[in-house]
Scaffold this motif. Sequence first.
Motif, PDB file in Angstrom:
ATOM      1  N   GLY A  20      36.153  23.995 123.857  1.00  0.00           N
ATOM      2  CA  GLY A  20      34.871  23.156 124.443  1.00  0.00           C
ATOM      3  C   GLY A  20      34.936  21.638 123.563  1.00  0.00           C
ATOM      4  O   GLY A  20      33.944  21.018 123.769  1.00  0.00           O
ATOM      5  N   THR A  21      35.964  21.511 122.994  1.00  0.00           N
ATOM      6  CA  THR A  21      35.961  20.202 122.409  1.00  0.00           C
ATOM      7  C   THR A  21      37.350  19.451 122.362  1.00  0.00           C
ATOM      8  O   THR A  21      38.189  19.974 122.602  1.00  0.00           O
ATOM      9  CB  THR A  21      35.567  20.324 120.663  1.00  0.00           C
ATOM     10  OG1 THR A  21      36.458  21.049 120.070  1.00  0.00           O
ATOM     11  CG2 THR A  21      33.988  20.741 120.568  1.00  0.00           C
ATOM     12  N   CYS A  95      35.533  12.552 134.843  1.00  0.00           N
ATOM     13  CA  CYS A  95      35.810  13.589 133.879  1.00  0.00           C
ATOM     14  C   CYS A  95      35.989  13.026 132.682  1.00  0.00           C
ATOM     15  O   CYS A  95      35.684  13.336 131.551  1.00  0.00           O
ATOM     16  CB  CYS A  95      36.576  14.548 134.672  1.00  0.00           C
ATOM     17  SG  CYS A  95      35.780  15.635 135.705  1.00  0.00           S
ATOM     18  N   ASP A 101      30.592  13.105 126.202  1.00  0.00           N
ATOM     19  CA  ASP A 101      29.413  13.924 126.289  1.00  0.00           C
ATOM     20  C   ASP A 101      29.971  15.371 127.009  1.00  0.00           C
ATOM     21  O   ASP A 101      29.818  15.507 128.181  1.00  0.00           O
ATOM     22  CB  ASP A 101      28.321  13.351 127.286  1.00  0.00           C
ATOM     23  CG  ASP A 101      27.060  14.020 127.370  1.00  0.00           C
ATOM     24  OD1 ASP A 101      27.029  15.434 127.083  1.00  0.00           O
ATOM     25  OD2 ASP A 101      26.158  13.420 127.827  1.00  0.00           O
ATOM     26  N   MET A 102      30.293  16.113 126.042  1.00  0.00           N
ATOM     27  CA  MET A 102      31.057  17.639 126.420  1.00  0.00           C
ATOM     28  C   MET A 102      30.047  18.320 127.004  1.00  0.00           C
ATOM     29  O   MET A 102      30.569  19.071 128.131  1.00  0.00           O
ATOM     30  CB  MET A 102      31.237  18.247 125.189  1.00  0.00           C
ATOM     31  CG  MET A 102      32.799  17.515 124.551  1.00  0.00           C
ATOM     32  SD  MET A 102      33.848  16.899 125.657  1.00  0.00           S
ATOM     33  CE  MET A 102      34.341  18.702 126.332  1.00  0.00           C
ATOM     34  N   THR A 103      28.518  18.089 127.186  1.00  0.00           N
ATOM     35  CA  THR A 103      27.631  19.133 127.772  1.00  0.00           C
ATOM     36  C   THR A 103      27.631  18.350 129.230  1.00  0.00           C
ATOM     37  O   THR A 103      27.960  19.330 130.055  1.00  0.00           O
ATOM     38  CB  THR A 103      26.209  18.886 127.421  1.00  0.00           C
ATOM     39  OG1 THR A 103      26.311  19.238 126.000  1.00  0.00           O
ATOM     40  CG2 THR A 103      25.183  19.339 128.255  1.00  0.00           C
ATOM     41  N   GLN A 104      27.706  17.204 129.399  1.00  0.00           N
ATOM     42  CA  GLN A 104      27.818  16.563 130.889  1.00  0.00           C
ATOM     43  C   GLN A 104      29.041  16.785 131.348  1.00  0.00           C
ATOM     44  O   GLN A 104      29.164  17.229 132.784  1.00  0.00           O
ATOM     45  CB  GLN A 104      27.675  15.147 130.744  1.00  0.00           C
ATOM     46  CG  GLN A 104      27.556  14.406 132.044  1.00  0.00           C
ATOM     47  CD  GLN A 104      26.045  14.385 132.721  1.00  0.00           C
ATOM     48  OE1 GLN A 104      25.082  14.546 131.800  1.00  0.00           O
ATOM     49  NE2 GLN A 104      25.860  14.206 133.896  1.00  0.00           N
ATOM     50  N   SER A 106      31.339  19.370 130.737  1.00  0.00           N
ATOM     51  CA  SER A 106      31.135  20.726 131.337  1.00  0.00           C
ATOM     52  C   SER A 106      30.576  21.069 132.499  1.00  0.00           C
ATOM     53  O   SER A 106      30.920  21.628 133.360  1.00  0.00           O
ATOM     54  CB  SER A 106      30.497  21.567 130.185  1.00  0.00           C
ATOM     55  OG  SER A 106      31.566  21.580 129.024  1.00  0.00           O
ATOM     56  N   ASP A 107      29.266  20.626 132.521  1.00  0.00           N
ATOM     57  CA  ASP A 107      28.496  20.621 133.817  1.00  0.00           C
ATOM     58  C   ASP A 107      29.194  20.088 134.916  1.00  0.00           C
ATOM     59  O   ASP A 107      29.147  20.882 136.206  1.00  0.00           O
ATOM     60  CB  ASP A 107      27.033  19.762 133.532  1.00  0.00           C
ATOM     61  CG  ASP A 107      26.186  20.891 132.519  1.00  0.00           C
ATOM     62  OD1 ASP A 107      26.472  21.769 131.878  1.00  0.00           O
ATOM     63  OD2 ASP A 107      25.210  20.118 132.167  1.00  0.00           O
ATOM     64  N   THR A 108      29.908  18.988 134.979  1.00  0.00           N
ATOM     65  CA  THR A 108      30.186  18.330 135.862  1.00  0.00           C
ATOM     66  C   THR A 108      31.628  19.044 136.509  1.00  0.00           C
ATOM     67  O   THR A 108      31.850  19.247 137.583  1.00  0.00           O
ATOM     68  CB  THR A 108      30.625  16.822 135.555  1.00  0.00           C
ATOM     69  OG1 THR A 108      29.551  16.083 135.307  1.00  0.00           O
ATOM     70  CG2 THR A 108      31.488  15.997 136.654  1.00  0.00           C
ATOM     71  N   GLN A 110      32.377  22.311 135.910  1.00  0.00           N
ATOM     72  CA  GLN A 110      31.989  23.476 136.330  1.00  0.00           C
ATOM     73  C   GLN A 110      31.023  23.451 137.583  1.00  0.00           C
ATOM     74  O   GLN A 110      31.787  24.038 138.763  1.00  0.00           O
ATOM     75  CB  GLN A 110      30.890  24.275 135.501  1.00  0.00           C
ATOM     76  CG  GLN A 110      31.536  24.685 134.067  1.00  0.00           C
ATOM     77  CD  GLN A 110      30.510  25.162 132.943  1.00  0.00           C
ATOM     78  OE1 GLN A 110      29.463  25.508 133.608  1.00  0.00           O
ATOM     79  NE2 GLN A 110      31.077  25.152 131.941  1.00  0.00           N
ATOM     80  N   ASN A 163      36.779  24.949 132.041  1.00  0.00           N
ATOM     81  CA  ASN A 163      35.274  24.576 132.666  1.00  0.00           C
ATOM     82  C   ASN A 163      35.301  24.686 134.347  1.00  0.00           C
ATOM     83  O   ASN A 163      34.531  25.216 134.917  1.00  0.00           O
ATOM     84  CB  ASN A 163      34.693  23.459 132.317  1.00  0.00           C
ATOM     85  CG  ASN A 163      34.231  23.253 130.992  1.00  0.00           C
ATOM     86  OD1 ASN A 163      33.106  23.825 130.584  1.00  0.00           O
ATOM     87  ND2 ASN A 163      35.069  22.700 130.004  1.00  0.00           N
TER      88      ASN A 163
END
Length: 179
Positions: A20-21, A95, A101-104, A106-108, A110, A163
């Motif tokens: 995740g990083t 991407c 911005d790892m949260t954004q 991941s959301d994108t 996914q 993701n």
Amino acid sequence: MGCHNSKGIIPSCRCEQASGTISKSSKKIVQEMWLDLKPERKNFGISIFIRLFEEAPEAQDLFYNFKDLKNQDELLQSLKELDHVARVMSAFGNCIELLDDMTQFSDTVQSLGKAHKKIGINGGHLGLFGKVVLDLLSDHCKSSWTIQKEKAWKDVFALLTENFEIGLISEDNNNHVSS
């Protein structure tokens, strides 16, 4: 940032870093290489699809615009005319930009996985996409391709794959019927 020496075919895009990083140095390498590729992205994208369909001809059937095209000239013309390549390259570039911005990110990614599940894309297809991109980057960079660049791109594809696969297996929460 261009590229530096160490050519080789990349057998797999999975990497040990799918936590995740991504390291700052890997992120910087990928983002700078992507920026350098900007003037050539459309042709690079066309090359990706051509190589994908050469390595996995059955993948062409997943794209309604391309599935009935049997000769290389028709396919190339269709790839040049349709905006699908531009959309894919734009989403891929988005991407890469979102690595900050790892949260954004991941959301994108996914969400992309969830959307592609509907047309039959699977994690193996993304692995092939990653391999093709790495091979083409290596070819593009020639003698300036380095082990560090290869690792950076593998790290990015590990995150993309992780993701994307979460998106593929996630349930669509909009399908629940309230009683």
